[in-house]
Design an enzyme around this catalytic site. Structure first.
Site, PDB file in Angstrom:
ATOM      1  N   ARG A  47       0.832  -1.212   0.000  1.00 23.02           N
ATOM      2  CA  ARG A  47       0.000   0.000   0.000  1.00 23.02           C
ATOM      3  C   ARG A  47       0.864   1.259   0.000  1.00 23.02           C
ATOM      4  NH1 ARG A  47      -5.212  -1.569   3.746  1.00 23.02           N
ATOM      5  NH2 ARG A  47      -6.498  -2.138   1.965  1.00 23.02           N
ATOM      6  N   LYS A 208     -19.301 -15.254   3.183  1.00 19.74           N
ATOM      7  CA  LYS A 208     -20.755 -15.082   3.176  1.00 19.74           C
ATOM      8  C   LYS A 208     -21.322 -14.565   1.866  1.00 19.74           C
ATOM      9  CE  LYS A 208     -21.291 -14.363   8.064  1.00 19.74           C
ATOM     10  NZ  LYS A 208     -21.652 -13.415   9.109  1.00 19.74           N
ATOM     11  N   GLY A 361      -8.155  -7.245   0.065  1.00 15.88           N
ATOM     12  CA  GLY A 361      -8.377  -8.037   1.272  1.00 15.88           C
ATOM     13  C   GLY A 361      -7.760  -9.411   1.176  1.00 15.88           C
ATOM     14  N   GLY A 384     -13.209  -3.255   0.692  1.00 12.98           N
ATOM     15  CA  GLY A 384     -14.562  -2.702   0.749  1.00 12.98           C
ATOM     16  C   GLY A 384     -14.833  -1.763  -0.407  1.00 12.98           C
TER      17      GLY A 384
END
Ligand code: AMP
Length: 405
Positions: A47, A208, A361, A384
């Site tokens: 990053r 999920k 992620g 996200g």
């Protein structure tokens, strides 16, 4: 196989190149939210490296560069475990020049430091989340930050989906433009969804269904193939009427899962689910494992990885793809016994002669552990934020920037 430069999608915002920054105080919101080990050593500085093009450009143009970022979740108060001091040291090495560090985020001491800066100097502020105003989007905190600069640059793609003070607050007071990383991330993720080279295949995984449902809904009329693995596959499989033992299932999502599967099929999208899986009674490294078909998962056992037949099926589905996006692992890849499916798919994606885009992620970690990061066209730095773009939503941090005329 990574392909060369991809034509960036339409980006309707001004960038750092569109404004005169010479001699100006430029506040660059970066995403230096890097993982640290127990000795406060940075374990992955991607990053930080991703922000270098914008920082170097600002230095070369003679700006006084004020950098700010969040790290971790210090809950609005100073916490030495989440200090950005180690990042300042790493940045100093990467830039090969002195990086000043301010323990204060705003107020007179920082103002004095900034006032003494010369063109080309670089200052990093302490973790913005040490102040509760950051996450609360407090306008006063945003004004304090804005008072440190003449121009604001957002290069923090990983935080651009948050309505925090340093993301949406500062642009209310001073000219706000995008940095190169932000433009690149949006160009890839939006470009691929709005104008993909076909066949376009999406691979979704992770725990999920609920986390990825927005992406699936947005892609229904855009993709040619959808591959679903990971825990989320078992909600789809159960919704089709099969028993899945004790595998992860979101019962409240069963109906929606079946509806989405129907919509994909009606849109002539090929939809792939695992046909076999590695099962265990507990999610532990030492657990006994078995390989079974997805119709044979006994009670008391959970499916924790896709099996070799699924890897073959998914790899074949990927073979002719020209564009691939991948978000979410195929199993509990953090544990060796359940990592093979994810790593095999990482290799299949890397070998595809396609534009390949990996969501942030966990998936970027999986790709890096599989040793194929260099063979992926683009790895997003924001989990996200990348999901929200794939859901077709505008990110607040981008909406806040100046439009191109
Ligand atoms: P997500 O943040 O939704 O992308 O989920 C990532 C997590 O999903 C990883 O930590 C995996 O360990 C987990 N995961 C993947 N497959 C399964 C599975 N079959 N059962 C339980 N967890 C899973």
């Amino acid at each position: 196989m990574a392909r060369g430069a991809f034509g960036q999608g339409e980006f309707g915002k001004l960038t750092i190149e569109d404004v005169d920054i010479k001699g100006k105080r430029v506040f660059i919101r970066v995403d230096f939210n890097v993982p640290l080990d127990e000795n406060m050593m940075i374990t992955d500085d991607r990053r930080v490296r991703s922000a270098l093009p914008t920082i170097n450009y600002a230095i070369d143009e003679g700006a006084k560069v004020v950098l700010a970022s969040h790290m971790g979740r210090p809950e609005g108060r100073p916490d030495p475990r989440w200090s950005l001091a180690p990042v300042a040291r790493r940045l100093q090495r990467l830039l090969n020049k002195e990086v000043l560090f301010s323990h204060d985020i705003y107020g007179k001491p920082v103002k004095d430091m900034v006032a003494k800066m010369r063109p080309g100097d670089v200052l990093l502020l302490e973790n913005l989340r040490f102040d509760p105003g950051e996450e609360a989007g407090d306008p006063k905190f945003a004004e304090e930050l804005a008072s440190l600069a003449d121009i604001y640059v957002n290069d923090a793609f990983g935080a651009a989906h948050r309505k925090h003070a340093s993301i949406v607050g500062i642009p209310r007071s001073i000219t706000a433009v995008a940095g190169f990383l932000l433009r690149k991330e949006v160009g890839y993720l939006q470009g691929v969804v709005s104008n993909p080279v076909r066949p376009f295949t999406a691979i979704l995984g992770g725990a999920k269904v609920s986390g990825k449902i927005g992406v699936l809904e947005n892609l229904i009329d855009k993709v040619d193939k959808v591959i679903v693995g990971g825990g989320m596959a078992f909600t789809f499989i159960k919704a089709m009427g099969y028993e899945v033992g004790d595998s992860l299932v979101e019962n409240e999502m069963l109906e929606l899962a079946e509806k989405i599967r129907g919509s994909l099929i009606r849109n002539n999208v090929k939809f792939y689910l695992p046909v076999d899986c590695v099962i265990a009674q507990s999610i532990e490294p030492q657990a006994e494992t078995k390989l079974v078909t997805t119709q044979e998962i006994p009670r008391g056992w959970k499916a924790l990885d896709i099996g070799p037949a699924s890897v073959k099926l998914f790899s074949e589905a990927l073979a002719n793809a020209k564009t691939v996006i991948w978000n979410g692992p195929m199993g509990v890849f953090e544990i060796d016994a359940f990592s093979r499916g994810t790593f095999s798919i990482a290799h299949a994606v890397a070998d595809a002669y396609a534009l390949t885009i990996v969501g942030g992620g966990d998936t970027d970690l999986a790709v890096s552990r599989a040793g194929v990061s260099d063979s992926i066209s683009f790895i997003s730095t924001g989990g996200g934020a990348s999901l929200q773009l794939l859901e077709g939503k505008e990110l607040p941090g981008i909406a806040a920037l100046r439009d191109k005329k």
